[in-house]
Motif scaffolding. Sequence first.
Motif, PDB file in Angstrom:
ATOM      1  N   LEU A   6      -5.706  24.785  45.717  1.00  0.00           N
ATOM      2  CA  LEU A   6      -4.685  23.745  45.601  1.00  0.00           C
ATOM      3  C   LEU A   6      -4.690  22.858  46.835  1.00  0.00           C
ATOM      4  O   LEU A   6      -4.897  23.314  47.953  1.00  0.00           O
ATOM      5  N   GLN A   7      -4.451  21.586  46.610  1.00  0.00           N
ATOM      6  CA  GLN A   7      -4.348  20.593  47.680  1.00  0.00           C
ATOM      7  C   GLN A   7      -2.946  19.990  47.615  1.00  0.00           C
ATOM      8  O   GLN A   7      -2.749  18.915  47.043  1.00  0.00           O
ATOM      9  N   PRO A   8      -1.953  20.686  48.174  1.00  0.00           N
ATOM     10  CA  PRO A   8      -0.580  20.204  48.035  1.00  0.00           C
ATOM     11  C   PRO A   8      -0.341  18.820  48.631  1.00  0.00           C
ATOM     12  O   PRO A   8       0.429  18.032  48.072  1.00  0.00           O
ATOM     13  N   LEU A   9      -0.985  18.481  49.741  1.00  0.00           N
ATOM     14  CA  LEU A   9      -0.776  17.156  50.313  1.00  0.00           C
ATOM     15  C   LEU A   9      -1.274  16.078  49.351  1.00  0.00           C
ATOM     16  O   LEU A   9      -0.618  15.042  49.181  1.00  0.00           O
ATOM     17  N   GLU A  10      -2.383  16.305  48.705  1.00  0.00           N
ATOM     18  CA  GLU A  10      -2.887  15.337  47.724  1.00  0.00           C
ATOM     19  C   GLU A  10      -1.952  15.246  46.525  1.00  0.00           C
ATOM     20  O   GLU A  10      -1.756  14.162  45.967  1.00  0.00           O
ATOM     21  N   ALA A  11      -1.370  16.373  46.126  1.00  0.00           N
ATOM     22  CA  ALA A  11      -0.390  16.358  45.031  1.00  0.00           C
ATOM     23  C   ALA A  11       0.830  15.529  45.422  1.00  0.00           C
ATOM     24  O   ALA A  11       1.349  14.749  44.616  1.00  0.00           O
ATOM     25  N   VAL A  12       1.284  15.670  46.645  1.00  0.00           N
ATOM     26  CA  VAL A  12       2.435  14.894  47.128  1.00  0.00           C
ATOM     27  C   VAL A  12       2.092  13.415  47.164  1.00  0.00           C
ATOM     28  O   VAL A  12       2.895  12.573  46.742  1.00  0.00           O
ATOM     29  N   ARG A  13       0.903  13.080  47.636  1.00  0.00           N
ATOM     30  CA  ARG A  13       0.519  11.661  47.681  1.00  0.00           C
ATOM     31  C   ARG A  13       0.454  11.061  46.278  1.00  0.00           C
ATOM     32  O   ARG A  13       0.892   9.930  46.052  1.00  0.00           O
ATOM     33  N   ALA A  14      -0.101  11.797  45.324  1.00  0.00           N
ATOM     34  CA  ALA A  14      -0.160  11.303  43.942  1.00  0.00           C
ATOM     35  C   ALA A  14       1.247  11.161  43.361  1.00  0.00           C
ATOM     36  O   ALA A  14       1.550  10.195  42.661  1.00  0.00           O
ATOM     37  N   ALA A  15       2.110  12.125  43.654  1.00  0.00           N
ATOM     38  CA  ALA A  15       3.492  12.065  43.176  1.00  0.00           C
ATOM     39  C   ALA A  15       4.224  10.872  43.779  1.00  0.00           C
ATOM     40  O   ALA A  15       4.979  10.178  43.088  1.00  0.00           O
ATOM     41  N   ARG A  16       4.006  10.601  45.062  1.00  0.00           N
ATOM     42  CA  ARG A  16       4.628   9.444  45.716  1.00  0.00           C
ATOM     43  C   ARG A  16       4.176   8.152  45.035  1.00  0.00           C
ATOM     44  O   ARG A  16       4.962   7.229  44.867  1.00  0.00           O
ATOM     45  N   ALA A  17       2.898   8.079  44.660  1.00  0.00           N
ATOM     46  CA  ALA A  17       2.383   6.884  43.980  1.00  0.00           C
ATOM     47  C   ALA A  17       3.092   6.699  42.640  1.00  0.00           C
ATOM     48  O   ALA A  17       3.472   5.580  42.270  1.00  0.00           O
ATOM     49  N   TYR A  18       3.287   7.806  41.907  1.00  0.00           N
ATOM     50  CA  TYR A  18       4.006   7.732  40.637  1.00  0.00           C
ATOM     51  C   TYR A  18       5.447   7.251  40.857  1.00  0.00           C
ATOM     52  O   TYR A  18       5.927   6.359  40.162  1.00  0.00           O
ATOM     53  N   VAL A  19       6.112   7.837  41.838  1.00  0.00           N
ATOM     54  CA  VAL A  19       7.502   7.461  42.105  1.00  0.00           C
ATOM     55  C   VAL A  19       7.585   5.988  42.528  1.00  0.00           C
ATOM     56  O   VAL A  19       8.521   5.281  42.142  1.00  0.00           O
ATOM     57  N   ALA A  20       6.614   5.507  43.279  1.00  0.00           N
ATOM     58  CA  ALA A  20       6.599   4.090  43.658  1.00  0.00           C
ATOM     59  C   ALA A  20       6.516   3.201  42.417  1.00  0.00           C
ATOM     60  O   ALA A  20       7.209   2.181  42.332  1.00  0.00           O
ATOM     61  N   GLU A  21       5.700   3.584  41.437  1.00  0.00           N
ATOM     62  CA  GLU A  21       5.611   2.829  40.186  1.00  0.00           C
ATOM     63  C   GLU A  21       6.948   2.827  39.453  1.00  0.00           C
ATOM     64  O   GLU A  21       7.385   1.802  38.924  1.00  0.00           O
ATOM     65  N   VAL A  22       7.589   3.981  39.417  1.00  0.00           N
ATOM     66  CA  VAL A  22       8.873   4.104  38.721  1.00  0.00           C
ATOM     67  C   VAL A  22       9.940   3.260  39.417  1.00  0.00           C
ATOM     68  O   VAL A  22      10.732   2.582  38.761  1.00  0.00           O
ATOM     69  N   PHE A  23       9.967   3.277  40.748  1.00  0.00           N
ATOM     70  CA  PHE A  23      10.921   2.449  41.483  1.00  0.00           C
ATOM     71  C   PHE A  23      10.690   0.974  41.191  1.00  0.00           C
ATOM     72  O   PHE A  23      11.637   0.220  40.948  1.00  0.00           O
ATOM     73  N   ALA A  24       9.430   0.548  41.213  1.00  0.00           N
ATOM     74  CA  ALA A  24       9.124  -0.865  40.950  1.00  0.00           C
ATOM     75  C   ALA A  24       9.577  -1.265  39.548  1.00  0.00           C
ATOM     76  O   ALA A  24      10.132  -2.345  39.348  1.00  0.00           O
ATOM     77  N   ALA A  25       9.363  -0.383  38.570  1.00  0.00           N
ATOM     78  CA  ALA A  25       9.769  -0.677  37.191  1.00  0.00           C
ATOM     79  C   ALA A  25      11.282  -0.655  37.032  1.00  0.00           C
ATOM     80  O   ALA A  25      11.823  -1.257  36.105  1.00  0.00           O
ATOM     81  N   SER A  26      11.979   0.018  37.934  1.00  0.00           N
ATOM     82  CA  SER A  26      13.430   0.144  37.851  1.00  0.00           C
ATOM     83  C   SER A  26      14.171  -1.008  38.499  1.00  0.00           C
ATOM     84  O   SER A  26      15.380  -1.144  38.332  1.00  0.00           O
ATOM     85  N   ALA A  27      13.466  -1.837  39.242  1.00  0.00           N
ATOM     86  CA  ALA A  27      14.117  -2.845  40.076  1.00  0.00           C
ATOM     87  C   ALA A  27      14.927  -3.867  39.284  1.00  0.00           C
ATOM     88  O   ALA A  27      15.958  -4.323  39.746  1.00  0.00           O
ATOM     89  N   GLY A  28      14.505  -4.233  38.090  1.00  0.00           N
ATOM     90  CA  GLY A  28      15.173  -5.315  37.395  1.00  0.00           C
ATOM     91  C   GLY A  28      16.249  -4.922  36.411  1.00  0.00           C
ATOM     92  O   GLY A  28      17.020  -5.760  35.977  1.00  0.00           O
ATOM     93  N   GLY A  29      16.330  -3.670  36.042  1.00  0.00           N
ATOM     94  CA  GLY A  29      17.241  -3.270  34.972  1.00  0.00           C
ATOM     95  C   GLY A  29      18.622  -2.871  35.440  1.00  0.00           C
ATOM     96  O   GLY A  29      18.859  -2.634  36.605  1.00  0.00           O
ATOM     97  N   LYS A  30      19.524  -2.823  34.501  1.00  0.00           N
ATOM     98  CA  LYS A  30      20.894  -2.353  34.755  1.00  0.00           C
ATOM     99  C   LYS A  30      21.277  -1.449  33.602  1.00  0.00           C
ATOM    100  O   LYS A  30      21.308  -1.870  32.448  1.00  0.00           O
ATOM    101  N   VAL A  31      21.533  -0.184  33.916  1.00  0.00           N
ATOM    102  CA  VAL A  31      21.922   0.791  32.903  1.00  0.00           C
ATOM    103  C   VAL A  31      23.257   1.393  33.333  1.00  0.00           C
ATOM    104  O   VAL A  31      23.402   1.837  34.472  1.00  0.00           O
ATOM    105  N   GLY A  32      24.213   1.406  32.443  1.00  0.00           N
ATOM    106  CA  GLY A  32      25.505   2.019  32.730  1.00  0.00           C
ATOM    107  C   GLY A  32      26.389   1.157  33.607  1.00  0.00           C
ATOM    108  O   GLY A  32      26.085   0.001  33.904  1.00  0.00           O
ATOM    109  N   THR A  33      27.495   1.748  34.050  1.00  0.00           N
ATOM    110  CA  THR A  33      28.478   1.011  34.834  1.00  0.00           C
ATOM    111  C   THR A  33      28.608   1.527  36.254  1.00  0.00           C
ATOM    112  O   THR A  33      29.367   0.982  37.037  1.00  0.00           O
ATOM    113  N   GLY A  34      27.891   2.568  36.594  1.00  0.00           N
ATOM    114  CA  GLY A  34      27.980   3.145  37.930  1.00  0.00           C
ATOM    115  C   GLY A  34      27.268   2.318  38.976  1.00  0.00           C
ATOM    116  O   GLY A  34      26.542   1.362  38.666  1.00  0.00           O
TER     117      GLY A  34
END
Length: 144
Positions: free
Chosen positions: A92-120
């Motif tokens: 296992l290469q946990p650091l590489e797994a973390v880097r890949a996960a960070r890349a995924y989360v960056a994509e999700v954050f970018a896709a989340s920037a324009g929307g508005k869901v709920g009232t919170g």
Amino acid sequence: AAALLDLGPQAVLLKGGRLPPEAEAAGGGAAEAAERRAAVGMVDVYADAEHGVVELRYRRVATNNTHGAGCTLAAAVAAELAKQVHSGTGPLQPLEAVRAARAYVAEVFAASAGGKVGTGLRGPLNHARALWRGGSDGAVHDEL
């Protein structure tokens, strides 16, 4: 991270957030302050015996849709580790797994920037980003 590593785990990931706000100390208006905050960025800290302590820096995405970021990162790291196990390509290469996960989360954050869901104050991350931004059907759906 190093102190936690000394307690016995093979690896530690500390999910960070904004770095200390030195960028906010300078004068200027709101736009200038936002630009300085984005330039300072974000940081997570990873540690293991092989790599020592590693700072993983990334740019901040301007969005209020941040609910679930920690859970998303943890699940993405687990999924990346599972993919490594399934591939059977070696230890296992946990650091590489973390880097890949960070890349995924960056994509999700970018896709989340324009929307508005709920009232919170903080909306959820947009995990269905492919469906709203030219997914497999080729359509672009601008509403969450």
